[in-house]
Design a protein around this motif. Sequence first.
Motif, PDB file in Angstrom:
ATOM      1  N   GLU A  88       0.804  -1.223   0.000  1.00  0.00           N
ATOM      2  CA  GLU A  88       0.000   0.000   0.000  1.00  0.00           C
ATOM      3  C   GLU A  88       0.842   1.279   0.000  1.00  0.00           C
ATOM      4  O   GLU A  88       0.295   2.375  -0.123  1.00  0.00           O
ATOM      5  N   ASP A  89       2.154   1.151   0.120  1.00  0.00           N
ATOM      6  CA  ASP A  89       3.039   2.312  -0.015  1.00  0.00           C
ATOM      7  C   ASP A  89       3.343   2.606  -1.482  1.00  0.00           C
ATOM      8  O   ASP A  89       3.986   3.627  -1.782  1.00  0.00           O
ATOM      9  N   THR A  90       2.904   1.739  -2.369  1.00  0.00           N
ATOM     10  CA  THR A  90       3.138   1.946  -3.795  1.00  0.00           C
ATOM     11  C   THR A  90       2.477   3.231  -4.266  1.00  0.00           C
ATOM     12  O   THR A  90       1.279   3.439  -4.057  1.00  0.00           O
ATOM     13  N   ALA A  91       3.274   4.107  -4.873  1.00  0.00           N
ATOM     14  CA  ALA A  91       2.774   5.409  -5.319  1.00  0.00           C
ATOM     15  C   ALA A  91       3.905   6.150  -6.025  1.00  0.00           C
ATOM     16  O   ALA A  91       5.060   5.715  -5.983  1.00  0.00           O
ATOM     17  N   VAL A  92       3.546   7.259  -6.638  1.00  0.00           N
ATOM     18  CA  VAL A  92       4.555   8.211  -7.088  1.00  0.00           C
ATOM     19  C   VAL A  92       4.808   9.166  -5.920  1.00  0.00           C
ATOM     20  O   VAL A  92       3.849   9.737  -5.370  1.00  0.00           O
ATOM     21  N   TYR A 110       6.651  24.450  -4.516  1.00  0.00           N
ATOM     22  CA  TYR A 110       7.428  23.917  -5.625  1.00  0.00           C
ATOM     23  C   TYR A 110       7.414  22.389  -5.524  1.00  0.00           C
ATOM     24  O   TYR A 110       7.469  21.833  -4.422  1.00  0.00           O
ATOM     25  N   TRP A 111       7.352  21.737  -6.707  1.00  0.00           N
ATOM     26  CA  TRP A 111       7.237  20.281  -6.745  1.00  0.00           C
ATOM     27  C   TRP A 111       8.313  19.674  -7.628  1.00  0.00           C
ATOM     28  O   TRP A 111       8.681  20.239  -8.663  1.00  0.00           O
ATOM     29  N   GLY A 112       8.777  18.503  -7.223  1.00  0.00           N
ATOM     30  CA  GLY A 112       9.638  17.724  -8.078  1.00  0.00           C
ATOM     31  C   GLY A 112       8.820  16.979  -9.120  1.00  0.00           C
ATOM     32  O   GLY A 112       7.580  17.038  -9.121  1.00  0.00           O
ATOM     33  N   GLN A 113       9.518  16.249  -9.977  1.00  0.00           N
ATOM     34  CA  GLN A 113       8.839  15.549 -11.073  1.00  0.00           C
ATOM     35  C   GLN A 113       8.204  14.244 -10.621  1.00  0.00           C
ATOM     36  O   GLN A 113       7.391  13.672 -11.345  1.00  0.00           O
ATOM     37  N   GLY A 114       8.563  13.777  -9.452  1.00  0.00           N
ATOM     38  CA  GLY A 114       8.006  12.539  -8.918  1.00  0.00           C
ATOM     39  C   GLY A 114       8.908  11.351  -9.201  1.00  0.00           C
ATOM     40  O   GLY A 114       9.580  11.286 -10.226  1.00  0.00           O
ATOM     41  N   THR A 115       8.904  10.404  -8.282  1.00  0.00           N
ATOM     42  CA  THR A 115       9.660   9.173  -8.455  1.00  0.00           C
ATOM     43  C   THR A 115       8.781   8.002  -8.034  1.00  0.00           C
ATOM     44  O   THR A 115       8.109   8.050  -7.003  1.00  0.00           O
ATOM     45  N   GLN A 116       8.759   6.964  -8.861  1.00  0.00           N
ATOM     46  CA  GLN A 116       7.873   5.822  -8.620  1.00  0.00           C
ATOM     47  C   GLN A 116       8.467   4.894  -7.573  1.00  0.00           C
ATOM     48  O   GLN A 116       9.634   4.491  -7.669  1.00  0.00           O
ATOM     49  N   VAL A 117       7.638   4.541  -6.618  1.00  0.00           N
ATOM     50  CA  VAL A 117       7.979   3.512  -5.635  1.00  0.00           C
ATOM     51  C   VAL A 117       6.952   2.399  -5.778  1.00  0.00           C
ATOM     52  O   VAL A 117       5.746   2.646  -5.663  1.00  0.00           O
ATOM     53  N   THR A 118       7.424   1.198  -6.040  1.00  0.00           N
ATOM     54  CA  THR A 118       6.543   0.046  -6.187  1.00  0.00           C
ATOM     55  C   THR A 118       6.970  -1.026  -5.202  1.00  0.00           C
ATOM     56  O   THR A 118       8.136  -1.432  -5.194  1.00  0.00           O
ATOM     57  N   VAL A 119       6.018  -1.470  -4.382  1.00  0.00           N
ATOM     58  CA  VAL A 119       6.285  -2.503  -3.385  1.00  0.00           C
ATOM     59  C   VAL A 119       5.490  -3.739  -3.759  1.00  0.00           C
ATOM     60  O   VAL A 119       4.256  -3.705  -3.796  1.00  0.00           O
ATOM     61  N   SER A 120       6.187  -4.809  -4.030  1.00  0.00           N
ATOM     62  CA  SER A 120       5.525  -6.052  -4.421  1.00  0.00           C
ATOM     63  C   SER A 120       5.268  -6.921  -3.193  1.00  0.00           C
ATOM     64  O   SER A 120       6.030  -6.903  -2.232  1.00  0.00           O
ATOM     65  N   SER A 121       4.190  -7.668  -3.278  1.00  0.00           N
ATOM     66  CA  SER A 121       3.818  -8.526  -2.139  1.00  0.00           C
ATOM     67  C   SER A 121       4.460  -9.891  -2.238  1.00  0.00           C
ATOM     68  O   SER A 121       5.042 -10.262  -3.231  1.00  0.00           O
TER      69      SER A 121
END
Length: 121
Positions: A88-92, A110-121
């Motif tokens: 459930e922490d999976t998000a940009v 101000y915002w950054g471009q975002g970085t993907q975090v994907t947590v697999s079960s």
Amino acid sequence: QVQLVESGGGLVQAGGSLRLSCAASGRRFSVNIMGWYRQAPGQQRELVATITSGGSTNYADSIQGRFAISRDGAKNTVYLQMNSLKPEDTAVYYCNFRPVFRYGVYGDDYWGQGTQVTVSS
């Protein structure tokens, strides 16, 4: 203007750890709040953690005890150490910089471009 460059996202298994970094450059504001927000698919962007230029921190209840925010003033960089990651922490994850002009009075976000975090079960 303030430019924010994020790094450190990726794919990790549940229970693992990641460390996000966000380096700020450009115009300097001596009093500010830096933080991390995240947005999962179909969800609104939500606060994860913030840290003031004085070192005060604030965390979302959902990540208390698992994530830690810190900053290096000399490098103008904020970090997010994420431990015990859950699917459930999976998000940009987005870095945020907010100038503080005086108590309760803030500048533009101000915002950054975002970085993907994907947590697999």
